[in-house]
Design a protein around this motif. Structure first.
Motif, PDB file in Angstrom:
ATOM      1  N   PHE A  87     -26.117  64.539 -23.429  1.00  0.00           N
ATOM      2  CA  PHE A  87     -26.430  64.251 -24.828  1.00  0.00           C
ATOM      3  C   PHE A  87     -25.979  62.848 -25.203  1.00  0.00           C
ATOM      4  N   PHE A  88     -24.747  62.515 -24.881  1.00  0.00           N
ATOM      5  CA  PHE A  88     -24.232  61.193 -25.233  1.00  0.00           C
ATOM      6  C   PHE A  88     -24.957  60.090 -24.460  1.00  0.00           C
ATOM      7  N   GLY A  89     -25.227  60.333 -23.171  1.00  0.00           N
ATOM      8  CA  GLY A  89     -25.920  59.338 -22.362  1.00  0.00           C
ATOM      9  C   GLY A  89     -27.338  59.085 -22.845  1.00  0.00           C
ATOM     10  N   LEU A  90     -28.080  60.166 -23.128  1.00  0.00           N
ATOM     11  CA  LEU A  90     -29.468  60.033 -23.573  1.00  0.00           C
ATOM     12  C   LEU A  90     -29.556  59.493 -24.997  1.00  0.00           C
ATOM     13  N   SER A  91     -28.615  59.881 -25.842  1.00  0.00           N
ATOM     14  CA  SER A  91     -28.584  59.376 -27.215  1.00  0.00           C
ATOM     15  C   SER A  91     -28.411  57.855 -27.217  1.00  0.00           C
ATOM     16  N   GLY A  92     -27.448  57.379 -26.441  1.00  0.00           N
ATOM     17  CA  GLY A  92     -27.219  55.937 -26.356  1.00  0.00           C
ATOM     18  C   GLY A  92     -28.405  55.203 -25.766  1.00  0.00           C
ATOM     19  N   LEU A  93     -29.026  55.776 -24.736  1.00  0.00           N
ATOM     20  CA  LEU A  93     -30.182  55.147 -24.088  1.00  0.00           C
ATOM     21  C   LEU A  93     -31.357  55.047 -25.052  1.00  0.00           C
ATOM     22  N   LEU A  94     -31.630  56.133 -25.780  1.00  0.00           N
ATOM     23  CA  LEU A  94     -32.753  56.146 -26.718  1.00  0.00           C
ATOM     24  C   LEU A  94     -32.570  55.097 -27.807  1.00  0.00           C
ATOM     25  N   PHE A  95     -31.376  55.019 -28.389  1.00  0.00           N
ATOM     26  CA  PHE A  95     -31.133  54.055 -29.447  1.00  0.00           C
ATOM     27  C   PHE A  95     -31.192  52.619 -28.915  1.00  0.00           C
ATOM     28  N   SER A  96     -30.752  52.412 -27.693  1.00  0.00           N
ATOM     29  CA  SER A  96     -30.805  51.078 -27.093  1.00  0.00           C
ATOM     30  C   SER A  96     -32.242  50.601 -26.932  1.00  0.00           C
ATOM     31  N   ILE A  97     -33.134  51.514 -26.508  1.00  0.00           N
ATOM     32  CA  ILE A  97     -34.550  51.173 -26.333  1.00  0.00           C
ATOM     33  C   ILE A  97     -35.196  50.875 -27.686  1.00  0.00           C
ATOM     34  N   ILE A  98     -34.889  51.713 -28.688  1.00  0.00           N
ATOM     35  CA  ILE A  98     -35.448  51.509 -30.029  1.00  0.00           C
ATOM     36  C   ILE A  98     -35.022  50.157 -30.587  1.00  0.00           C
ATOM     37  N   VAL A  99     -33.734  49.843 -30.463  1.00  0.00           N
ATOM     38  CA  VAL A  99     -33.208  48.580 -30.977  1.00  0.00           C
ATOM     39  C   VAL A  99     -33.857  47.392 -30.274  1.00  0.00           C
ATOM     40  N   PHE A 100     -34.055  47.510 -28.962  1.00  0.00           N
ATOM     41  CA  PHE A 100     -34.706  46.434 -28.209  1.00  0.00           C
ATOM     42  C   PHE A 100     -36.095  46.142 -28.764  1.00  0.00           C
ATOM     43  N   LEU A 101     -36.865  47.189 -29.024  1.00  0.00           N
ATOM     44  CA  LEU A 101     -38.247  47.020 -29.478  1.00  0.00           C
ATOM     45  C   LEU A 101     -38.331  46.456 -30.891  1.00  0.00           C
ATOM     46  N   ILE A 102     -37.513  46.970 -31.788  1.00  0.00           N
ATOM     47  CA  ILE A 102     -37.640  46.533 -33.186  1.00  0.00           C
ATOM     48  C   ILE A 102     -37.018  45.160 -33.436  1.00  0.00           C
ATOM     49  N   SER A 103     -36.234  44.667 -32.491  1.00  0.00           N
ATOM     50  CA  SER A 103     -35.603  43.362 -32.678  1.00  0.00           C
ATOM     51  C   SER A 103     -36.615  42.218 -32.715  1.00  0.00           C
ATOM     52  N   PHE A 104     -37.828  42.468 -32.204  1.00  0.00           N
ATOM     53  CA  PHE A 104     -38.852  41.426 -32.199  1.00  0.00           C
ATOM     54  C   PHE A 104     -39.612  41.340 -33.528  1.00  0.00           C
ATOM     55  N   ILE A 105     -39.418  42.320 -34.413  1.00  0.00           N
ATOM     56  CA  ILE A 105     -40.132  42.341 -35.694  1.00  0.00           C
ATOM     57  C   ILE A 105     -39.413  41.445 -36.694  1.00  0.00           C
ATOM     58  N   PRO A 106     -40.104  40.480 -37.289  1.00  0.00           N
ATOM     59  CA  PRO A 106     -39.456  39.584 -38.259  1.00  0.00           C
ATOM     60  C   PRO A 106     -38.930  40.354 -39.473  1.00  0.00           C
ATOM     61  N   PRO A 107     -37.704  40.107 -39.901  1.00  0.00           N
ATOM     62  CA  PRO A 107     -37.147  40.791 -41.066  1.00  0.00           C
ATOM     63  C   PRO A 107     -37.765  40.287 -42.365  1.00  0.00           C
ATOM     64  N   ALA A 108     -37.765  41.144 -43.376  1.00  0.00           N
ATOM     65  CA  ALA A 108     -38.391  40.808 -44.658  1.00  0.00           C
ATOM     66  C   ALA A 108     -37.648  39.690 -45.380  1.00  0.00           C
ATOM     67  N   GLN A 109     -36.355  39.510 -45.062  1.00  0.00           N
ATOM     68  CA  GLN A 109     -35.539  38.520 -45.776  1.00  0.00           C
ATOM     69  C   GLN A 109     -35.911  37.075 -45.440  1.00  0.00           C
ATOM     70  N   LEU A 110     -36.723  36.865 -44.397  1.00  0.00           N
ATOM     71  CA  LEU A 110     -37.103  35.499 -44.033  1.00  0.00           C
ATOM     72  C   LEU A 110     -37.998  34.895 -45.111  1.00  0.00           C
ATOM     73  N   GLN A 111     -37.692  33.675 -45.495  1.00  0.00           N
ATOM     74  CA  GLN A 111     -38.446  33.004 -46.549  1.00  0.00           C
ATOM     75  C   GLN A 111     -39.280  31.870 -45.959  1.00  0.00           C
ATOM     76  N   GLY A 112     -40.474  31.690 -46.503  1.00  0.00           N
ATOM     77  CA  GLY A 112     -41.368  30.653 -46.009  1.00  0.00           C
ATOM     78  C   GLY A 112     -42.526  31.268 -45.244  1.00  0.00           C
ATOM     79  N   SER A 113     -43.711  30.714 -45.404  1.00  0.00           N
ATOM     80  CA  SER A 113     -44.909  31.290 -44.780  1.00  0.00           C
ATOM     81  C   SER A 113     -44.887  31.218 -43.261  1.00  0.00           C
ATOM     82  N   ASN A 114     -44.230  30.184 -42.707  1.00  0.00           N
ATOM     83  CA  ASN A 114     -44.194  30.027 -41.254  1.00  0.00           C
ATOM     84  C   ASN A 114     -42.954  30.642 -40.608  1.00  0.00           C
ATOM     85  N   ALA A 115     -41.987  31.084 -41.431  1.00  0.00           N
ATOM     86  CA  ALA A 115     -40.722  31.581 -40.899  1.00  0.00           C
ATOM     87  C   ALA A 115     -40.887  32.767 -39.937  1.00  0.00           C
TER      88      ALA A 115
END
Length: 486
Positions: free
Chosen positions: A409-437
């Motif tokens: 449970f602990f091993g798979l939980s950590g692995l799943l969250f690590s994969i999710i975090v890796f994927l979503i890290s490429f999505i630009p956050p809403a707080q970025l200002q400027g059209s090209n940011a």
């Protein structure tokens, strides 16, 4: 050489805490409103706790307390993956240093009323170099010196500001202060229909990352079997509590649309103190200096932490010999200089690549750190699952549980969250200002990721071809290598 058994329980705890617990990340939490509590609890119990427990189990296997994750993953998945693991763990720090020093510069610009230090890209870049290289050269005196800096930095720069912030917040509400946050079930549960809600979660994982990095110092503890598990478990609980209270304190007095990621902590103190009188800004300046000392302690701990694991790998022939040489204090000085050169390059990319946009630079450096580190954590949890599945008979001083279901449970939980975090890290956050940011943010991340991902495997291929292991040997005997090095 340094004393191998020089670290006490508190010394190791302070060294680890200074790598994990940071006051400067509170604004990232505060930007999520009351849902920060949800994120911190979920991230804490389903990712941070698994990392701490799995690390404690692998670090206390007999003979595995040298080399950290290189040893763990090397024995469980093969040396190539062990080297990739320690490389990514170390390399993410070369990006993380920039994030840490960005905060220090923001704090100093506030203390001395010198905005140019925070807004002029060239001045900012020079400030990063000055601070980082000063830290690097200070570490040539060895681990005991680093541990001392971490102890004082943890108390002065993390514990005291955090306690003062919480006390100030309590006094604020007891004297009629009101919160900008809405505390109800609707604001507690994040709106997962919005992609940016997931993006925010990246900052929460970054706040917890690093607890396993100090395992490279486990063999320097006076009683590793008893003290290592105690230190990491106490740290988990304390980090969740302090991060939650810190984020709520700042979010209560600073509007989300005016919250600066690198200056938000100071904005929080300023907002709270304004409730008690108009002439208390000097206290904020003092707090800024204290927090800067805490961040310096964190950077100090990261300079020497994963570097030790890389040094161990280097002594087995995976790095050029001159990078593995140590001075009279046992410090790999040439390797630290190489690390400094890489940090200098990252500082240039992140500072000038954002066209002077402070928030873009801060977000890009933070997300790139998480992307690289999440790869290391994916390897980390796969290695732990291999330990449970294939090598459960290996003796270790600490086990998460006698039940394999709980271990999985602990091993798979950590692995799943690590994969999710890796994927979503490429999505630009809403707080970025400027059209090209958003486009600039994505390009910085994708180019940097491509440059990094293949490096350890290329290094391993050529170095093992040059320095092959004896026939039949898949992982070097590190204790034997250490004796040979002496």
């Amino acid at each position: 050489m340094t004393n191998k058994k020089s670290l006490t329980l508190f010394g190791f705890f302070a060294l680890t805490a200074s790598m994990v617990m940071t006051v400067y990340e509170y604004p990232s939490f505060a930007s999520s409103g009351f849902s920060l509590v949800f994120f911190l609890i979920i991230g804490g119990f389903f990712w941070f706790l698994p990392v701490a427990l799995c690390a404690a189990e692998m670090a206390t296997v007999k003979g595995w307390d040298t080399g950290g994750v290189y040893t763990w993953s090397g024995h469980l998945l093969g040396e190539k993956w062990g080297f990739a693991h320690i490389f990514f763990q170390w390399f993410q720090g070369t990006v993380g240093f920039v994030t840490m020093i960005y905060f220090i510069l923001s704090a100093l610009s506030y203390v001395f009323n010198f905005d140019t230090l925070n807004t002029n890209p060239l001045i900012r870049f020079m400030g990063v170099l000055l601070i980082f290289w000063t830290i690097t050269f200070s570490q040539f005196k060895g681990t005991s010196f680093s541990a001392k800096i971490s102890r004082y930095g943890f108390i002065i720069g993390i514990l005291i500001p955090a306690v003062f912030l919480f006390g100030l917040t309590i006094a604020y509400f007891l004297t009629g202060g009101t919160s900008l946050l809405t505390f109800d079930l609707k604001t507690f549960i994040p709106d997962f229909s919005k992609v940016n809600t997931l993006v925010v979660f990246v900052s929460f994982i970054l706040a917890y990352a690093g607890i396993e990095a100090s395992a490279t110092h486990a063999n320097e503890m006076k009683n590793v079997k008893r003290d290592y598990p105690i230190a990491v478990l106490v740290l988990v609980v304390l980090a969740i509590i302090l991060n939650t209270m810190g984020g709520l304190s700042i979010g209560s007095v600073v509007p989300a649309d005016k919250l600066g990621l690198s200056t938000g902590v100071l904005q929080g103190f300023k907002g709270l103190l304004a409730h008690f009188g108009p002439n208390l800004d000097w206290i904020v300046r003092v707090i800024a200096i204290l927090i800067s000392m805490g961040v310096l302690a964190e950077a100090t701990a990261w300079v020497v932490g994963p570097s030790w694991g890389m040094q161990v790998a280097g002594k087995t022939g995976l790095l050029p010999k001159n990078l593995s040489k140590t001075n009279q204090h046992g410090v790999p000085t040439q390797f630290l200089i190489l690390q400094g050169i890489i940090v200098t390059i990252w500082a240039a990319i992140l500072t000038f690549g954002g066209n002077g946009n402070n928030n873009l630079s801060f977000f890009a450096s933070m997300s790139l750190t998480v992307i690289i580190y999440s790869i290391a954590y994916i390897i980390f949890f796969i290695a732990y699952l291999a330990l449970v599945y294939k090598h459960d008979d290996i003796d270790r001083a600490f086990r998460i549980s006698k039940s394999k279901v709980i271990q999985y449970f602990f091993g798979l939980s950590g692995l799943l969250f690590s994969i999710i975090v890796f994927l979503i890290s490429f999505i630009p956050p809403a707080q970025l200002q400027g059209s090209n940011a958003p486009k600039e943010y994505f390009m910085i991340l994708i180019v940097s990721f491509i440059l990094v991902i293949f490096v350890p495997f290329i290094i391993y291929h050529f170095m093992r071809k040059k320095n092959p292991l004896p026939n039949g040997v898949t992982m070097p005997n590190l204790e034997e290598e250490e004796e040979n090095a002496k």
